[in-house]
Design a protein around this motif. Structure first.
Motif, PDB file in Angstrom:
ATOM      1  N   LYS A 150       0.816  -1.215   0.000  1.00 40.75           N
ATOM      2  CA  LYS A 150       0.000   0.000   0.000  1.00 40.75           C
ATOM      3  C   LYS A 150       0.854   1.271   0.000  1.00 40.75           C
ATOM      4  CE  LYS A 150      -3.658  -2.225   2.656  1.00 40.75           C
ATOM      5  NZ  LYS A 150      -4.348  -2.237   3.953  1.00 40.75           N
ATOM      6  N   SER A 151       2.163   1.113   0.057  1.00 41.45           N
ATOM      7  CA  SER A 151       3.054   2.263   0.200  1.00 41.45           C
ATOM      8  C   SER A 151       3.395   2.903  -1.138  1.00 41.45           C
ATOM      9  CB  SER A 151       4.347   1.838   0.898  1.00 41.45           C
ATOM     10  OG  SER A 151       5.156   1.066   0.026  1.00 41.45           O
ATOM     11  N   ASN A 152       3.753   4.177  -1.075  1.00 38.82           N
ATOM     12  CA  ASN A 152       4.222   4.872  -2.275  1.00 38.82           C
ATOM     13  C   ASN A 152       5.554   4.308  -2.750  1.00 38.82           C
ATOM     14  OD1 ASN A 152       2.011   6.521  -2.532  1.00 38.82           O
ATOM     15  ND2 ASN A 152       2.935   8.226  -1.431  1.00 38.82           N
ATOM     16  N   ALA A 153       6.373   3.815  -1.842  1.00 42.39           N
ATOM     17  CA  ALA A 153       7.648   3.216  -2.245  1.00 42.39           C
ATOM     18  C   ALA A 153       7.401   2.017  -3.159  1.00 42.39           C
ATOM     19  CB  ALA A 153       8.451   2.791  -1.019  1.00 42.39           C
ATOM     20  N   PHE A 154       6.464   1.185  -2.788  1.00 40.78           N
ATOM     21  CA  PHE A 154       6.119   0.018  -3.611  1.00 40.78           C
ATOM     22  C   PHE A 154       5.539   0.469  -4.949  1.00 40.78           C
ATOM     23  CE2 PHE A 154       3.219  -3.348  -4.982  1.00 40.78           C
ATOM     24  CZ  PHE A 154       4.028  -4.471  -4.892  1.00 40.78           C
ATOM     25  N   ARG A 155       4.633   1.440  -4.890  1.00 37.14           N
ATOM     26  CA  ARG A 155       4.029   1.959  -6.124  1.00 37.14           C
ATOM     27  C   ARG A 155       5.098   2.546  -7.036  1.00 37.14           C
ATOM     28  NH1 ARG A 155      -0.194   6.162  -4.796  1.00 37.14           N
ATOM     29  NH2 ARG A 155      -0.561   6.051  -7.025  1.00 37.14           N
ATOM     30  N   PHE A 156       6.073   3.239  -6.457  1.00 36.89           N
ATOM     31  CA  PHE A 156       7.134   3.846  -7.256  1.00 36.89           C
ATOM     32  C   PHE A 156       7.977   2.783  -7.955  1.00 36.89           C
ATOM     33  CE2 PHE A 156      11.429   5.423  -7.911  1.00 36.89           C
ATOM     34  CZ  PHE A 156      11.167   6.564  -8.656  1.00 36.89           C
ATOM     35  N   ILE A 157       8.318   1.736  -7.246  1.00 33.24           N
ATOM     36  CA  ILE A 157       9.146   0.679  -7.833  1.00 33.24           C
ATOM     37  C   ILE A 157       8.413  -0.024  -8.970  1.00 33.24           C
ATOM     38  CG2 ILE A 157      10.136  -1.609  -7.372  1.00 33.24           C
ATOM     39  CD1 ILE A 157      10.967  -0.501  -4.631  1.00 33.24           C
ATOM     40  N   HIS A 158       7.125  -0.261  -8.792  1.00 30.98           N
ATOM     41  CA  HIS A 158       6.376  -1.041  -9.780  1.00 30.98           C
ATOM     42  C   HIS A 158       5.818  -0.224 -10.933  1.00 30.98           C
ATOM     43  CE1 HIS A 158       6.835  -4.903  -7.925  1.00 30.98           C
ATOM     44  NE2 HIS A 158       6.777  -4.265  -6.778  1.00 30.98           N
ATOM     45  N   ASN A 159       5.547   1.046 -10.713  1.00 35.04           N
ATOM     46  CA  ASN A 159       5.044   1.879 -11.804  1.00 35.04           C
ATOM     47  C   ASN A 159       5.275   3.347 -11.454  1.00 35.04           C
ATOM     48  OD1 ASN A 159       3.711   3.104 -13.911  1.00 35.04           O
ATOM     49  ND2 ASN A 159       1.945   1.733 -13.833  1.00 35.04           N
ATOM     50  N   PRO A 160       6.525   3.808 -11.603  1.00 35.22           N
ATOM     51  CA  PRO A 160       6.840   5.176 -11.184  1.00 35.22           C
ATOM     52  C   PRO A 160       6.028   6.243 -11.919  1.00 35.22           C
ATOM     53  CG  PRO A 160       8.720   4.159 -12.294  1.00 35.22           C
ATOM     54  CD  PRO A 160       7.683   3.111 -12.129  1.00 35.22           C
ATOM     55  N   GLN A 161       5.768   6.046 -13.190  1.00 38.04           N
ATOM     56  CA  GLN A 161       5.032   7.068 -13.929  1.00 38.04           C
ATOM     57  C   GLN A 161       3.598   7.205 -13.424  1.00 38.04           C
ATOM     58  OE1 GLN A 161       6.471   9.274 -16.136  1.00 38.04           O
ATOM     59  NE2 GLN A 161       4.540  10.284 -15.644  1.00 38.04           N
ATOM     60  N   LYS A 162       2.956   6.088 -13.100  1.00 38.27           N
ATOM     61  CA  LYS A 162       1.587   6.153 -12.580  1.00 38.27           C
ATOM     62  C   LYS A 162       1.560   6.878 -11.233  1.00 38.27           C
ATOM     63  CE  LYS A 162      -2.616   3.658 -11.473  1.00 38.27           C
ATOM     64  NZ  LYS A 162      -3.250   4.889 -11.098  1.00 38.27           N
ATOM     65  N   LEU A 163       2.520   6.591 -10.378  1.00 39.82           N
ATOM     66  CA  LEU A 163       2.574   7.286  -9.091  1.00 39.82           C
ATOM     67  C   LEU A 163       2.722   8.790  -9.303  1.00 39.82           C
ATOM     68  CD1 LEU A 163       2.767   7.379  -5.982  1.00 39.82           C
ATOM     69  CD2 LEU A 163       5.227   7.083  -6.256  1.00 39.82           C
ATOM     70  N   LEU A 164       3.618   9.188 -10.179  1.00 41.06           N
ATOM     71  CA  LEU A 164       3.818  10.613 -10.443  1.00 41.06           C
ATOM     72  C   LEU A 164       2.578  11.248 -11.069  1.00 41.06           C
ATOM     73  CD1 LEU A 164       7.498  10.486 -11.699  1.00 41.06           C
ATOM     74  CD2 LEU A 164       6.672  11.247  -9.457  1.00 41.06           C
ATOM     75  N   ASP A 165       1.931  10.527 -11.974  1.00 36.90           N
ATOM     76  CA  ASP A 165       0.693  11.041 -12.570  1.00 36.90           C
ATOM     77  C   ASP A 165      -0.396  11.211 -11.513  1.00 36.90           C
ATOM     78  OD1 ASP A 165       1.879  11.103 -15.063  1.00 36.90           O
ATOM     79  OD2 ASP A 165       0.944   9.229 -15.754  1.00 36.90           O
ATOM     80  N   ASP A 166      -0.494  10.256 -10.600  1.00 36.69           N
ATOM     81  CA  ASP A 166      -1.504  10.329  -9.539  1.00 36.69           C
ATOM     82  C   ASP A 166      -1.285  11.523  -8.614  1.00 36.69           C
ATOM     83  OD1 ASP A 166      -2.689   8.058 -10.542  1.00 36.69           O
ATOM     84  OD2 ASP A 166      -1.912   6.720  -8.981  1.00 36.69           O
ATOM     85  N   LEU A 167      -0.059  12.011  -8.543  1.00 41.97           N
ATOM     86  CA  LEU A 167       0.261  13.133  -7.665  1.00 41.97           C
ATOM     87  C   LEU A 167       0.066  14.499  -8.323  1.00 41.97           C
ATOM     88  CD1 LEU A 167       3.444  11.694  -5.940  1.00 41.97           C
ATOM     89  CD2 LEU A 167       1.155  11.914  -4.965  1.00 41.97           C
ATOM     90  N   LYS A 168      -0.277  14.519  -9.587  1.00 44.28           N
ATOM     91  CA  LYS A 168      -0.530  15.790 -10.266  1.00 44.28           C
ATOM     92  C   LYS A 168      -1.749  16.460  -9.643  1.00 44.28           C
ATOM     93  CE  LYS A 168       1.468  14.585 -14.710  1.00 44.28           C
ATOM     94  NZ  LYS A 168       1.205  14.292 -16.121  1.00 44.28           N
ATOM     95  N   PRO A 169      -1.728  17.787  -9.543  1.00 46.16           N
ATOM     96  CA  PRO A 169      -2.836  18.506  -8.886  1.00 46.16           C
ATOM     97  C   PRO A 169      -4.217  18.139  -9.423  1.00 46.16           C
ATOM     98  CG  PRO A 169      -1.043  20.007  -9.346  1.00 46.16           C
ATOM     99  CD  PRO A 169      -0.681  18.689  -9.992  1.00 46.16           C
ATOM    100  N   GLU A 170      -4.337  17.970 -10.713  1.00 48.10           N
ATOM    101  CA  GLU A 170      -5.655  17.659 -11.280  1.00 48.10           C
ATOM    102  C   GLU A 170      -6.150  16.262 -10.892  1.00 48.10           C
ATOM    103  OE1 GLU A 170      -2.599  16.941 -14.633  1.00 48.10           O
ATOM    104  OE2 GLU A 170      -2.917  18.432 -13.079  1.00 48.10           O
ATOM    105  N   ASN A 171      -5.248  15.411 -10.415  1.00 47.44           N
ATOM    106  CA  ASN A 171      -5.640  14.056 -10.023  1.00 47.44           C
ATOM    107  C   ASN A 171      -5.820  13.901  -8.517  1.00 47.44           C
ATOM    108  OD1 ASN A 171      -5.562  13.201 -12.688  1.00 47.44           O
ATOM    109  ND2 ASN A 171      -3.398  12.671 -12.563  1.00 47.44           N
ATOM    110  N   LEU A 172      -5.580  14.953  -7.763  1.00 50.38           N
ATOM    111  CA  LEU A 172      -5.670  14.869  -6.302  1.00 50.38           C
ATOM    112  C   LEU A 172      -7.064  15.147  -5.764  1.00 50.38           C
ATOM    113  CD1 LEU A 172      -2.297  16.522  -5.269  1.00 50.38           C
ATOM    114  CD2 LEU A 172      -2.886  14.094  -5.274  1.00 50.38           C
ATOM    115  N   THR A 173      -7.968  15.574  -6.604  1.00 48.87           N
ATOM    116  CA  THR A 173      -9.317  15.889  -6.112  1.00 48.87           C
ATOM    117  C   THR A 173     -10.236  14.705  -6.166  1.00 48.87           C
ATOM    118  OG1 THR A 173      -9.940  16.665  -8.298  1.00 48.87           O
ATOM    119  CG2 THR A 173      -9.185  18.312  -6.677  1.00 48.87           C
TER     120      THR A 173
END
Length: 173
Positions: A150-173
């Motif tokens: 469930k961690s961001n570290a795991f998400r980063f290792i397995h799909n770094p681009q998706k994690l970064l996309d999920d953190l974009k302001p338009e995706n945080l709402t």
């Protein structure tokens, strides 16, 4: 903290059992005091734990960092192009007891050796782990794996681009 490091606070199990009569799944903000029950220093203060043996054990696992170490602050760090693990232990200057203990395990490490070693120490010293979302886990790799996935570290290792996309302001709402 590197994106691939999984952070865990360490808490003395006996203090949690004394406070809650069991190990809760999560510790959150107290509605009575507005203080975070996950502020782990208060648990170490109650436990009154001498750091000597714990420092010696972590010394066997990781080298000391070349900064910040003195008799009250212990920092261990290994960083190579393949692994980046560290641990931090703070000793209260007045009491000489542990005030804080945490570590970060590199999820890229083969067989998660450092994490497994910290689990062994947790069993030996009767600790509980708490992740950055205040979830608690016994020193059991199966319980900890549930937190890791469930961690961001795991998400980063397995799909770094998706994690970064999920953190974009338009995706945080």
């Amino acid at each position: 903290m590197a994106a691939y490091q999984f952070f865990l606070d360490v808490i003395p199990k006996s203090v949690l059992l004394e406070k809650y009569d069991r190990i809760p799944d999560k510790i959150s903000v107290s509605t009575k005091t507005d203080l975070s029950e996950s502020y782990t220093r208060k648990y170490w203060k109650i436990a009154e734990t001498d750091p000597t043996q714990i420092v010696e054990e972590i010394d066997k696992l990781l080298p000391r960092a070349d900064w910040g170490n003195d008799k009250h602050i212990h920092i261990w760090k290994i960083k190579t192009n393949k692994v980046d693990n560290d641990a931090h232990l703070i000793v209260n200057k007045r009491t000489g007891y542990i005030e804080y203990l945490c570590f970060r395990a590199d999820l890229r490490e083969d067989r998660l050796q450092f994490l497994m070693n910290m689990i062994e120490l947790a069993e030996k010293f009767d600790w509980i782990f708490m992740d950055s979302k205040d979830n608690l886990a016994n020193p059991d790799i199966h319980e900890i794996k549930k937190l890791i996935v469930k961690s961001n570290a795991f998400r980063f290792i397995h799909n770094p681009q998706k994690l970064l996309d999920d953190l974009k302001p338009e995706n945080l709402t």
